[in-house]
Design a protein around this motif. Structure first.
Motif, PDB file in Angstrom:
ATOM      1  N   TYR A  73      32.874  39.321  46.870  1.00  0.00           N
ATOM      2  CA  TYR A  73      32.868  40.215  45.706  1.00  0.00           C
ATOM      3  C   TYR A  73      34.259  40.785  45.484  1.00  0.00           C
ATOM      4  CZ  TYR A  73      31.450  43.871  42.507  1.00  0.00           C
ATOM      5  OH  TYR A  73      31.327  44.656  41.411  1.00  0.00           O
TER       6      TYR A  73
ATOM      7  N   SER B 191      36.580  38.215  44.192  1.00  0.00           N
ATOM      8  CA  SER B 191      36.364  37.891  42.781  1.00  0.00           C
ATOM      9  C   SER B 191      36.901  39.000  41.885  1.00  0.00           C
ATOM     10  CB  SER B 191      34.888  37.647  42.512  1.00  0.00           C
ATOM     11  OG  SER B 191      34.225  38.866  42.321  1.00  0.00           O
ATOM     12  N   HIS B 192      36.859  40.212  42.367  1.00  0.00           N
ATOM     13  CA  HIS B 192      37.247  41.332  41.519  1.00  0.00           C
ATOM     14  C   HIS B 192      38.690  41.760  41.755  1.00  0.00           C
ATOM     15  CE1 HIS B 192      37.417  45.397  39.918  1.00  0.00           C
ATOM     16  NE2 HIS B 192      36.467  45.009  39.094  1.00  0.00           N
ATOM     17  N   ASP B 193      38.996  42.079  43.005  1.00  0.00           N
ATOM     18  CA  ASP B 193      40.283  42.722  43.277  1.00  0.00           C
ATOM     19  C   ASP B 193      41.470  41.767  43.205  1.00  0.00           C
ATOM     20  OD1 ASP B 193      38.705  44.840  43.637  1.00  0.00           O
ATOM     21  OD2 ASP B 193      38.937  44.980  45.823  1.00  0.00           O
TER      22      ASP B 193
ATOM     23  N   GLN C 266      33.965  38.867  30.966  1.00  0.00           N
ATOM     24  CA  GLN C 266      34.840  38.790  32.126  1.00  0.00           C
ATOM     25  C   GLN C 266      36.278  38.712  31.642  1.00  0.00           C
ATOM     26  OE1 GLN C 266      35.029  35.280  34.464  1.00  0.00           O
ATOM     27  NE2 GLN C 266      35.641  36.389  36.311  1.00  0.00           N
ATOM     28  N   LYS C 267      37.119  39.548  32.244  1.00  0.00           N
ATOM     29  CA  LYS C 267      38.532  39.543  31.847  1.00  0.00           C
ATOM     30  C   LYS C 267      39.145  38.202  32.243  1.00  0.00           C
ATOM     31  CE  LYS C 267      39.101  44.393  33.146  1.00  0.00           C
ATOM     32  NZ  LYS C 267      39.637  45.210  34.234  1.00  0.00           N
TER      33      LYS C 267
ATOM     34  N   THR D  75      35.168  43.314  32.837  1.00  0.00           N
ATOM     35  CA  THR D  75      35.393  43.348  34.287  1.00  0.00           C
ATOM     36  C   THR D  75      35.936  42.020  34.802  1.00  0.00           C
ATOM     37  OG1 THR D  75      34.280  43.566  36.420  1.00  0.00           O
ATOM     38  CG2 THR D  75      32.975  42.689  34.619  1.00  0.00           C
ATOM     39  N   SER D  76      36.498  42.052  36.004  1.00  0.00           N
ATOM     40  CA  SER D  76      36.940  40.805  36.636  1.00  0.00           C
ATOM     41  C   SER D  76      35.757  40.072  37.251  1.00  0.00           C
ATOM     42  CB  SER D  76      37.923  41.104  37.765  1.00  0.00           C
ATOM     43  OG  SER D  76      38.918  41.960  37.313  1.00  0.00           O
ATOM     44  N   SER D  77      34.682  40.815  37.500  1.00  0.00           N
ATOM     45  CA  SER D  77      33.572  40.239  38.261  1.00  0.00           C
ATOM     46  C   SER D  77      32.705  39.339  37.393  1.00  0.00           C
ATOM     47  CB  SER D  77      32.705  41.360  38.841  1.00  0.00           C
ATOM     48  OG  SER D  77      31.478  40.817  39.263  1.00  0.00           O
TER      49      SER D  77
ATOM     50  N   ARG E 157      41.754  39.215  41.288  1.00  0.00           N
ATOM     51  CA  ARG E 157      42.018  38.774  39.931  1.00  0.00           C
ATOM     52  C   ARG E 157      42.921  39.738  39.178  1.00  0.00           C
ATOM     53  NH1 ARG E 157      38.341  34.719  38.219  1.00  0.00           N
ATOM     54  NH2 ARG E 157      36.566  34.910  39.608  1.00  0.00           N
ATOM     55  N   ALA E 158      42.746  41.032  39.442  1.00  0.00           N
ATOM     56  CA  ALA E 158      43.463  42.039  38.659  1.00  0.00           C
ATOM     57  C   ALA E 158      44.988  41.848  38.747  1.00  0.00           C
ATOM     58  CB  ALA E 158      43.053  43.429  39.113  1.00  0.00           C
TER      59      ALA E 158
ATOM     60  N   ARG F  58      46.056  38.881  36.711  1.00  0.00           N
ATOM     61  CA  ARG F  58      46.052  39.146  35.270  1.00  0.00           C
ATOM     62  C   ARG F  58      47.341  39.870  34.891  1.00  0.00           C
ATOM     63  NH1 ARG F  58      41.172  40.550  35.474  1.00  0.00           N
ATOM     64  NH2 ARG F  58      41.728  42.739  35.691  1.00  0.00           N
TER      65      ARG F  58
END
Lengths: 540, 145
Positions: free
Chosen positions: A324, A327-329, B111-112, B90-92, A331-332, A335
């Motif tokens: 998780y 997938s989230h942290d 999703q971004k 969100t990225s998720s 990517r930021a 970007r």
């Protein structure tokens, strides 16, 4: 023997011979006339019945002082009919001991006329006792065998001990039987199973460190108690005295480190327990100890499995949390890299110059590639975490659909895709899709440098096992590097030759592995590659 | 009569804030953008009756203090905020987040994209859609309590 008036010397000799036989016979021989008057009583009879010939001669059978031949009249009648007589008798001696006798009777005839009967008694007391002992031993062995068999399958300690005390009480024919468990420290012992005892005592009643049970544990062999009231070696516990117990036997039940406890059999009457009784009790105690060890080992195993499962679950949860956060942290920042590089080119392009713009674009390309890697890693992780949902999957249809999709995205290529019809396998739809998607997309990719290509999906029997394969006639690879193929991030080609993340085949291996199958490849440079995999049918 | 349309952006990552604002500007969306940097700040701004409601809330999920899903839940439990369109940005792409996002009443889930071109396009399309094409809910009369 009565003397007849006219006797020849030969007769006299014959009579003397018979009297010698009678006198020296180890068998008790008694003769009577038809009325039942005792006419002969040899020394063996004197010995056996404890009565002298002088006492017995002339007395009436069976109304004489000792009822040594109770069915005499009946038996004489049988002899008259020409039938034989053989009986088993029990005779109470004057000293109170009883003896077991075999009786055989024969008619006495004089000139063809029946004049009396001869009865021969054999003492079979010892033989009978031995037979009875054998019978008891057989019964005990049978009971022990039955108990052993049951002890193998019991899953519950209380049930096992309950059966032990029941079988002990029933086989030894005692009123009480019990198992006492040794408590840690000096807490004494607790009644954990009982036969004959009130149910509310089981699990609660305790005996002290100075009890018979404690004494049994501390003594090396079995403990025999003839008369509890006269006992001096220990203090009889109220548990025994309150149940009017007189005699008993007890043996220790071994445990893994210290003894588990004591198995006892108790009688409310005076009873002499035999060696066989002790052996039987010891056998039950040994089997119980073995069964307890097995139950303990089972419980330990179960505990370990549970612990391992919990650890795995925790690891899986951790993996989930990790995925998780990936997938989230992760990517930021990507970007931001990409976004600000673009902003740099767009807003400050002229000042960057051609080379500066190129660099900015390379930052963007690198960020993009890392994004692809993250996506593929997540896919791989998802293939691992996903719950297996087994059904019958039409993998021919799956392959066809993937082939069509590849062609749709890349319609200009001249590729013939040949798919064997009717292939069905048991497995997880999504995992099998990932397997075929990766293998067919690889085949599509690694044939892209050839003007024409052929991709094949089919099955074969190898050593009696069904094996699926995806074959292409593309660039192939050097088999020296084959072991690297299925490892994440390992690639055999550069990005410029064939783009990719090196996750695809690792995903294939994982998905096939989750089905219990294997995957391998063979290839030659510029002669195509074949990827094989198995999907074992589950038998359970 | 026509109220000024404004966007609320709930985003803790300043890079994403800058890139989103830049993308809106590039798409010629010049409406006011109110930025909240965490869930608590977002709720304070939304619950402040003196401030006009945003036309759309662009809501990140992973936020300090109060998470995006908790903000969404509280909005849906508040009469005045119940119908305000919320776009989860969100990225998720996790199934769990998507499920719960819609369960809690998100109007959209985006999703971004990592790729800047796609990100620009997504933000521009979102702005266009929610500010121009979508009809907002009528204002709610709330009993002062």
């Amino acid at each position: 023997m009565r003397q007849h008036p006219e006797t020849s010397p030969a007769d006299t000799f014959r009579i003397e011979e018979l009297e010698t036989i009678l006198a020296s016979s180890p068998l008790a021989i008694v003769t009577t006339d038809l009325d039942g008057t005792v006419t002969g009583w040899n020394p063996a009879a004197e010995e056996l019945f404890g009565r002298t010939a002088a006492e017995m001669l002339g007395t009436q059978v069976p109304s004489g002082p000792q009822l040594f031949w109770p069915h005499m009249r009946e038996d004489v009648a049988r002899l008259e009919d020409g039938r034989s007589v053989a009986r088993e008798l029990r005779y109470a001696r004057r000293n109170g001991r009883t003896v077991d006798l075999n009786l055989a009777a024969a008619p006495i005839r004089h000139q063809g006329e029946l004049t009396g009967a001869v009865a021969i008694f054999t003492d079979v007391t010892e033989r009978k006792a031995a037979q009875a002992a054998v019978a008891v031993r057989l019964r005990q062995q049978e009971a022990a065998a039955g108990f052993s068999h049951g002890a193998l399958v019991h899953t519950d300690v209380a049930e096992l001990l309950g059966e032990a005390v029941t079988i002990v009480a029933e086989t030894l024919e005692v009123e009480y039987a019990k198992v006492l468990e040794l408590l840690p420290g000096d807490a004494g012992l607790r009644l954990v199973a009982g036969y004959g005892f009130e149910p509310e005592l089981i699990g609660t009643a305790r005996v002290g460190e100075d009890s018979q049970a404690a004494f049994t544990i501390h003594s090396d062999g079995p403990l025999i108690v003839d008369d509890l009231a006269a006992e001096t070696r220990f203090h009889p516990s109220p548990l025994l005295t309150s149940h009017d117990i007189v005699s008993g036997i007890g043996v220790a039940i071994d445990g893994s480190d210290s003894p588990f406890g004591v198995l006892g059999a108790h009688s409310t009457s005076a009873r002499a327990f035999s060696e066989d009784d002790l052996t039987f009790l010891q056998t039950i105690a040994n089997v119980t100890a073995a069964a307890l060890r097995r139950l303990q080992a089972d419980a330990e195993l179960e505990r370990r499995v549970e612990q391992r499962t919990a650890e795995l679950r925790a690891a899986n949860d951790e993996l989930e949390a990790f995925a998780y956060s990936v997938s989230h942290d992760l990517r930021a920042p990507l970007r931001a890299l990409d976004g600000f590089s673009l902003a740099l080119v767009e807003d400050y392009g002229p000042r960057l110059g051609d080379e500066g713009q190129l660099y900015a674009n390379r930052i963007r390309a690198a960020a993009q590639r890392m994004g692809d890697l993250i996506d593929d890693l997540l896919t791989l992780s998802r293939l691992t975490r996903k719950e297996m949902d087994r059904t019958r999957v039409d993998i021919s249809a799956l392959a066809r659909q993937i082939g069509e999709e590849l062609r749709r995205v890349d319609p200009d290529r001249d590729v013939s895709v040949e798919i064997e019809e009717g292939l069905v396998a048991g497995g997880d739809d999504l995992l099998l899709h990932a397997v075929l998607q990766n293998l067919l997309a690889n085949a599509w990719k690694f044939t892209s440098t050839h003007p024409r290509a052929r991709i094949e999906f089919g099955s074969a029997q190898i050593d009696g096992e069904r094996v699926f394969f995806v074959r292409d006639d593309g660039v192939g690879f050097d088999m020296n590097y084959a072991d690297k193929l299925f490892t994440p991030f390992q690639r055999l080609h550069t990005q410029d030759q064939f783009p990719g993340t090196g996750i695809g085949l690792a995903s294939v291996r994982r998905a096939v592995g989750r089905h219990g199958g294997r995957v391998w490849a063979d290839a030659a440079v510029e002669h195509g590659a074949t990827f094989w995999f198995t999907l074992p049918e589950r038998t359970t | 009569m026509e109220e000024e349309k404004r966007i609320m952006l709930v985003e803790d990552n300043s890079d994403d804030v800058t890139l989103t604002l830049r993308a809106l500007k590039q798409a010629n969306i010049l409406n006011e953008v109110v930025v909240a940097h965490d869930g608590v700040e977002a709720m304070e701004l939304l619950e402040d009756a003196s401030r006009p409601l945003p036309t759309v809330v662009l809501l990140d999920l992973q936020l300090p203090r109060l998470s995006g899903l908790e903000v969404l839940q509280r909005m849906r439990d508040t009469d005045r905020l119940r119908r305000v369109p919320v776009v989860i940005l969100t990225s998720s792409r996790e199934e769990q987040d998507r499920l719960r996002g819609y369960d809690f009443g998100a109007n959209s889930y985006v999703q971004k994209p990592i790729h800047s071109g796609e990100f620009l396009e997504a933000v521009s399309k979102l702005g266009m859609y929610w500010l121009l094409l979508n009809e907002p809910p009528p204002p709610v009369e709330v009993d002062p309590q």
